[in-house]
Design an enzyme around this catalytic site. Structure first.
Site, PDB file in Angstrom:
ATOM      1  N   ARG A  28      30.601  85.284  55.050  1.00  0.00           N
ATOM      2  CA  ARG A  28      30.016  86.125  53.982  1.00  0.00           C
ATOM      3  C   ARG A  28      31.111  86.746  53.108  1.00  0.00           C
ATOM      4  O   ARG A  28      30.947  87.847  52.581  1.00  0.00           O
ATOM      5  CB  ARG A  28      29.134  87.245  54.538  1.00  0.00           C
ATOM      6  CG  ARG A  28      28.069  86.786  55.461  1.00  0.00           C
ATOM      7  CD  ARG A  28      26.911  86.128  54.764  1.00  0.00           C
ATOM      8  NE  ARG A  28      25.937  85.681  55.745  1.00  0.00           N
ATOM      9  CZ  ARG A  28      25.934  84.456  56.282  1.00  0.00           C
ATOM     10  NH1 ARG A  28      26.779  83.538  55.883  1.00  0.00           N
ATOM     11  NH2 ARG A  28      25.039  84.129  57.187  1.00  0.00           N
TER      12      ARG A  28
ATOM     13  N   SER B 127      19.387  91.393  53.411  1.00  0.00           N
ATOM     14  CA  SER B 127      20.140  91.998  54.519  1.00  0.00           C
ATOM     15  C   SER B 127      21.121  93.009  53.962  1.00  0.00           C
ATOM     16  O   SER B 127      21.943  92.662  53.117  1.00  0.00           O
ATOM     17  CB  SER B 127      20.915  90.930  55.277  1.00  0.00           C
ATOM     18  OG  SER B 127      20.026  90.052  55.892  1.00  0.00           O
TER      19      SER B 127
ATOM     20  N   GLU C 223      26.917  94.555  46.950  1.00  0.00           N
ATOM     21  CA  GLU C 223      28.008  95.247  46.245  1.00  0.00           C
ATOM     22  C   GLU C 223      27.463  96.431  45.477  1.00  0.00           C
ATOM     23  O   GLU C 223      26.411  96.329  44.831  1.00  0.00           O
ATOM     24  CB  GLU C 223      28.632  94.303  45.219  1.00  0.00           C
ATOM     25  CG  GLU C 223      29.640  93.355  45.772  1.00  0.00           C
ATOM     26  CD  GLU C 223      30.293  92.579  44.630  1.00  0.00           C
ATOM     27  OE1 GLU C 223      31.214  93.113  43.994  1.00  0.00           O
ATOM     28  OE2 GLU C 223      29.837  91.448  44.364  1.00  0.00           O
TER      29      GLU C 223
HETATM   30  P1  NAP Z   1      19.310  85.484  62.847  1.00  0.00           P
HETATM   31  O1  NAP Z   1      18.895  84.063  62.618  1.00  0.00           O
HETATM   32  O2  NAP Z   1      18.587  86.302  63.853  1.00  0.00           O
HETATM   33  O3  NAP Z   1      20.864  85.511  63.182  1.00  0.00           O
HETATM   34  C1  NAP Z   1      21.538  86.711  63.453  1.00  0.00           C
HETATM   35  C2  NAP Z   1      22.978  86.395  63.804  1.00  0.00           C
HETATM   36  O4  NAP Z   1      23.034  85.529  64.939  1.00  0.00           O
HETATM   37  C3  NAP Z   1      23.741  85.696  62.700  1.00  0.00           C
HETATM   38  O5  NAP Z   1      25.073  86.136  62.750  1.00  0.00           O
HETATM   39  C4  NAP Z   1      23.651  84.236  63.071  1.00  0.00           C
HETATM   40  O6  NAP Z   1      24.773  83.508  62.603  1.00  0.00           O
HETATM   41  C5  NAP Z   1      23.677  84.308  64.572  1.00  0.00           C
HETATM   42  N1  NAP Z   1      22.933  83.184  65.148  1.00  0.00           N
HETATM   43  C6  NAP Z   1      21.602  83.146  65.397  1.00  0.00           C
HETATM   44  N2  NAP Z   1      21.286  81.966  65.941  1.00  0.00           N
HETATM   45  C7  NAP Z   1      22.410  81.244  65.992  1.00  0.00           C
HETATM   46  C8  NAP Z   1      22.729  79.952  66.456  1.00  0.00           C
HETATM   47  N3  NAP Z   1      21.788  79.144  66.990  1.00  0.00           N
HETATM   48  N4  NAP Z   1      24.004  79.519  66.352  1.00  0.00           N
HETATM   49  C9  NAP Z   1      24.947  80.322  65.834  1.00  0.00           C
HETATM   50  N5  NAP Z   1      24.721  81.560  65.378  1.00  0.00           N
HETATM   51  C10 NAP Z   1      23.471  82.031  65.471  1.00  0.00           C
HETATM   52  O7  NAP Z   1      19.355  86.293  61.488  1.00  0.00           O
HETATM   53  P2  NAP Z   1      18.295  86.652  60.378  1.00  0.00           P
HETATM   54  O8  NAP Z   1      18.683  87.992  59.918  1.00  0.00           O
HETATM   55  O9  NAP Z   1      16.893  86.391  60.834  1.00  0.00           O
HETATM   56  O10 NAP Z   1      18.674  85.630  59.232  1.00  0.00           O
HETATM   57  C11 NAP Z   1      18.353  84.250  59.280  1.00  0.00           C
HETATM   58  C12 NAP Z   1      19.524  83.461  58.717  1.00  0.00           C
HETATM   59  O11 NAP Z   1      19.740  83.885  57.371  1.00  0.00           O
HETATM   60  C13 NAP Z   1      20.822  83.693  59.475  1.00  0.00           C
HETATM   61  O12 NAP Z   1      21.522  82.477  59.533  1.00  0.00           O
HETATM   62  C14 NAP Z   1      21.516  84.710  58.625  1.00  0.00           C
HETATM   63  O13 NAP Z   1      22.934  84.696  58.762  1.00  0.00           O
HETATM   64  C15 NAP Z   1      21.088  84.259  57.234  1.00  0.00           C
HETATM   65  N6  NAP Z   1      21.237  85.306  56.219  1.00  0.00           N
HETATM   66  C16 NAP Z   1      22.269  85.181  55.338  1.00  0.00           C
HETATM   67  C17 NAP Z   1      22.473  86.139  54.372  1.00  0.00           C
HETATM   68  C18 NAP Z   1      23.599  85.961  53.424  1.00  0.00           C
HETATM   69  O14 NAP Z   1      24.151  84.888  53.271  1.00  0.00           O
HETATM   70  N7  NAP Z   1      23.986  87.000  52.733  1.00  0.00           N
HETATM   71  C19 NAP Z   1      21.650  87.242  54.295  1.00  0.00           C
HETATM   72  C20 NAP Z   1      20.600  87.321  55.217  1.00  0.00           C
HETATM   73  C21 NAP Z   1      20.415  86.366  56.190  1.00  0.00           C
HETATM   74  P3  NAP Z   1      24.887  83.024  61.069  1.00  0.00           P
HETATM   75  O15 NAP Z   1      24.926  84.257  60.262  1.00  0.00           O
HETATM   76  O16 NAP Z   1      26.165  82.260  61.052  1.00  0.00           O
HETATM   77  O17 NAP Z   1      23.707  82.175  60.783  1.00  0.00           O
END
Ligand code: NAP
Length: 330
Positions: free
Chosen positions: A151, A227, A327
């Protein structure tokens, strides 16, 4: 967030030529200029902005087949990101379908290295074009010079924050299907809706849209920045400390031997999921603790006080300082 003061000047930018004209106008007036995309990941100071806000509306979608199923896509920075994703899956291209329904513009995606469900923009972006406010030239910046992290990129950190106005991004995608293993939420959906076929980019897009719509508020209806905190990335010692004290904590191995912990889980554990704060008019979303929503806040200072309550509660229980994702501009 629908908070913060007004800007003195604002202009839509549809071309590189308009960008130069607006930039020169601000320079001649002695005013600062900033460029934004969809505005989904920013919020404004209560004082407003005594300068020029340039809203990127530069369009374009050029798809060049490179052979062996590979495609190079040059995309105008002002294109609505989700429409770009929709077009790529219609062509059968894989690489960004997991980034479906993320609000904002294409040019915003490299800034915070948008990622979701195992895909991230830094894995498919080959280069981008930007106007460099320092040299006042258009430059091409290859992936390796974007300083991508989790990020993170050079475009949102010192010393280059605000220096580059991104005008296009170039992605390398390929025809094919996304490969398992999928994230839990996707796997759960697949098990509940068994299908005979392999998962196509179009199917994964549809699943991600269903998941996101089931737990995230629609920003058109409920003011929010998505988020609000990044998921903390911890070293082994810190991850082990937390696992010893909180055996249920979800902990995912990330890049370089680091571990990702869901910030939403931390906030939920301090009892602040679905927390409606009468003092600030802010709340955390009932279905996802990471999303801060403006229910009836009056100012950015209300948002900042609410943010601080969450930071303090998480730090007190877990000794982790959450880092905010959107931001604050200017
Ligand atoms: P989530 O899927 O519950 O994930 C929460 C955290 O756990 C994240 O750091 C995610 O890594 C990690 N995670 C979950 N399952 C994983 C797996 N099988 N392998 C590796 N890492 C895992 O989160 P959520 O809030 O519901 O969001 C869904 C997805 O949207 C996530 O991938 C999240 O990162 C993404 N998201 C991105 C942004 C952004 O780019 N600004 C904002 C909101 C949500 P990762 O973050 O590497 O996926």
């Amino acid at each position: 967030m629908r908070l913060g003061g007004p800007a003195d000047h604002l202009v839509d930018i549809h071309s590189r030529q308009e960008l130069i004209e607006a930039f020169n106008w601000a320079k001649d007036q002695g005013l600062p200029a900033i460029m934004i995309g969809g505005g989904s990941n920013i919020y404004w100071r209560d004082e407003g902005f005594r300068g020029l806000v340039m809203v990127n509306k530069i369009l374009g979608y050029e798809d060049t087949a490179l052979g062996h199923g590979k495609h190079s896509l040059r995309i105008g920075a002002g294109e609505i990101w989700d429409k770009v994703v929709a077009r790529t899956v219609q062509t059968g291209l894989t690489g960004i379908e997991g980034l479906s329904l993320i609000p904002g513009t294409a040019g915003g995606t490299p800034v915070q290295n948008v990622g979701a469900y195992g895909q991230r923009i830094s894995r498919v972006l080959t280069e981008l074009e930007a106007f460099d406010c320092q040299t006042q030239q258009f430059v091409t910046i290859p992936n390796a010079d974007c300083a991508f992290g989790y990020r993170e990129s050079r475009f949102k950190s010192a010393p280059d924050q605000g220096r580059f106005f991104i005008t296009s991004i170039t992605l390398r995608l390929k025809i094919g299907n996304p490969a398992p293993p999928f994230y839990d939420a996707v796997q759960v959906y697949l098990e509940a809706h068994p299908a005979d076929t392999v998962v196509t980019p179009m199917m994964l897009r549809d699943i991600v849209i269903q998941i996101r719509q089931s737990k995230l508020p629609d920003p058109a209806l409920v003011a929010n920045n998505g988020s609000f905190f990044a998921n903390p990335v911890l070293d082994t010692a810190n991850a082990q400390r937390l696992q010893a004290n909180f055996p249920d904590i979800p902990c995912f191995p990330g890049d370089d031997g680091m571990y990702k912990v869901p910030a939403a889980w931390l906030i939920e554990q301090v009892g602040l999921k679905g927390f409606h704060d009468p003092e600030t008019g802010m709340a955390t979303w009932d279905k996802h603790a990471l999303v801060l929503v403006n229910e009836h806040a009056k100012s950015t200072s209300d948002l900042l006080r609410f943010k601080q309550k969450i930071l303090d509660a998480v730090a007190a229980k877990f000794d982790i300082t959450l880092v905010q994702e959107p931001e604050q501009l200017p």
